[in-house]
Write an enzyme that holds these catalytic residues in place. Structure first.
Site, PDB file in Angstrom:
ATOM      1  N   HIS A 210       1.127  -5.636 -13.133  1.00  0.00           N
ATOM      2  CA  HIS A 210       2.312  -4.907 -12.652  1.00  0.00           C
ATOM      3  C   HIS A 210       3.536  -5.793 -12.780  1.00  0.00           C
ATOM      4  CE1 HIS A 210       0.313  -6.927  -9.256  1.00  0.00           C
ATOM      5  NE2 HIS A 210       1.511  -7.129  -8.736  1.00  0.00           N
TER       6      HIS A 210
ATOM      7  N   SER B 213      -1.569 -10.564  -5.796  1.00  0.00           N
ATOM      8  CA  SER B 213      -2.509 -10.108  -4.768  1.00  0.00           C
ATOM      9  C   SER B 213      -3.248  -8.843  -5.179  1.00  0.00           C
ATOM     10  CB  SER B 213      -1.760  -9.857  -3.448  1.00  0.00           C
ATOM     11  OG  SER B 213      -0.785  -8.847  -3.610  1.00  0.00           O
TER      12      SER B 213
ATOM     13  N   ASP C  13       7.508  -0.241  -4.036  1.00  0.00           N
ATOM     14  CA  ASP C  13       6.643  -1.196  -3.348  1.00  0.00           C
ATOM     15  C   ASP C  13       6.621  -0.851  -1.858  1.00  0.00           C
ATOM     16  OD1 ASP C  13       5.642  -4.374  -4.121  1.00  0.00           O
ATOM     17  OD2 ASP C  13       5.750  -3.784  -2.003  1.00  0.00           O
TER      18      ASP C  13
HETATM   19  P1  AMP Z   1       1.566  -9.045  -6.253  1.00  0.00           P
HETATM   20  O1  AMP Z   1       1.496  -9.802  -4.960  1.00  0.00           O
HETATM   21  O2  AMP Z   1       2.469  -9.632  -7.286  1.00  0.00           O
HETATM   22  O3  AMP Z   1       0.165  -8.773  -6.791  1.00  0.00           O
HETATM   23  O4  AMP Z   1       2.205  -7.652  -5.912  1.00  0.00           O
HETATM   24  C1  AMP Z   1       1.507  -6.632  -5.295  1.00  0.00           C
HETATM   25  C2  AMP Z   1       2.504  -5.748  -4.629  1.00  0.00           C
HETATM   26  O5  AMP Z   1       1.876  -4.527  -4.311  1.00  0.00           O
HETATM   27  C3  AMP Z   1       3.060  -6.305  -3.323  1.00  0.00           C
HETATM   28  O6  AMP Z   1       4.485  -6.452  -3.450  1.00  0.00           O
HETATM   29  C4  AMP Z   1       2.687  -5.265  -2.290  1.00  0.00           C
HETATM   30  O7  AMP Z   1       3.681  -5.063  -1.312  1.00  0.00           O
HETATM   31  C5  AMP Z   1       2.480  -4.044  -3.150  1.00  0.00           C
HETATM   32  N1  AMP Z   1       1.572  -3.036  -2.606  1.00  0.00           N
HETATM   33  C6  AMP Z   1       0.381  -3.237  -2.009  1.00  0.00           C
HETATM   34  N2  AMP Z   1      -0.177  -2.057  -1.671  1.00  0.00           N
HETATM   35  C7  AMP Z   1       0.695  -1.097  -2.054  1.00  0.00           C
HETATM   36  C8  AMP Z   1       0.704   0.333  -1.961  1.00  0.00           C
HETATM   37  N3  AMP Z   1      -0.309   1.012  -1.416  1.00  0.00           N
HETATM   38  N4  AMP Z   1       1.766   1.010  -2.450  1.00  0.00           N
HETATM   39  C9  AMP Z   1       2.814   0.327  -3.001  1.00  0.00           C
HETATM   40  N5  AMP Z   1       2.856  -1.011  -3.120  1.00  0.00           N
HETATM   41  C10 AMP Z   1       1.820  -1.720  -2.655  1.00  0.00           C
END
Ligand code: AMP
Length: 113
Positions: free
Chosen positions: A99, A94, A30
């Site tokens: 995932h 988000s 992440d």
């Molecule tokens: P969620 O809020 O449960 O949808 O988790 C989305 C996750 O994706 C968050 O923890 C973000 O920090 C992570 N995230 C967003 N963009 C990226 C990226 N480019 N590479 C890795 N993780 C990401």
């Protein structure tokens, strides 16, 4: 999906720190870690959310959880780890590509915020 962030990571159009890959799944760190170990496990196929899965996805969902276990072993999370799937905006989702967060390396509180 061309405009999906995680599809673009799967397609290697956006860089990520990949820690595991097989035919069905990709796991990467992440970008904003909430624990010493914070890895995202995603299906390579675009599925918007856990609630969008069907009975036909049962094997895939099991596989993703097995990958989460593998991540926990690779990171020596023998003291415990947490697997989280945020589903829907109200739960903090988000990115609209299914995932599992694999979190470990620190004490976890309950209930989660
Ligand atoms: P969620 O809020 O449960 O949808 O988790 C989305 C996750 O994706 C968050 O923890 C973000 O920090 C992570 N995230 C967003 N963009 C990226 C990226 N480019 N590479 C890795 N993780 C990401």
């Amino acid at each position: 999906m061309s405009d999906c962030l995680f599809c673009r990571i799967v397609a290697r159009q956006i860089p990520a720190e990949v820690v595991y890959e097989d035919d069905l799944a990709l796991a990467f760190k992440d970008v904003d870690p909430q624990a010493p170990t914070h890895v995202l496990v995603v299906p390579k196929r675009h599925i918007p959310a856990l609630s969008e899965t069907t009975d036909d996805d049962a094997a895939l969902l099991g596989h993703l959880q097995r990958v989460a276990c593998r991540i926990s072993k690779d990171n020596a999370l023998s003291g415990g780890f947490r697997v989280v799937a945020n589903n829907g905006r109200g739960a903090g989702q988000s990115v609209d590509h299914l995932h599992y967060h694999v979190l470990g390396g620190r004490a976890m509180k309950w209930p989660p915020g």
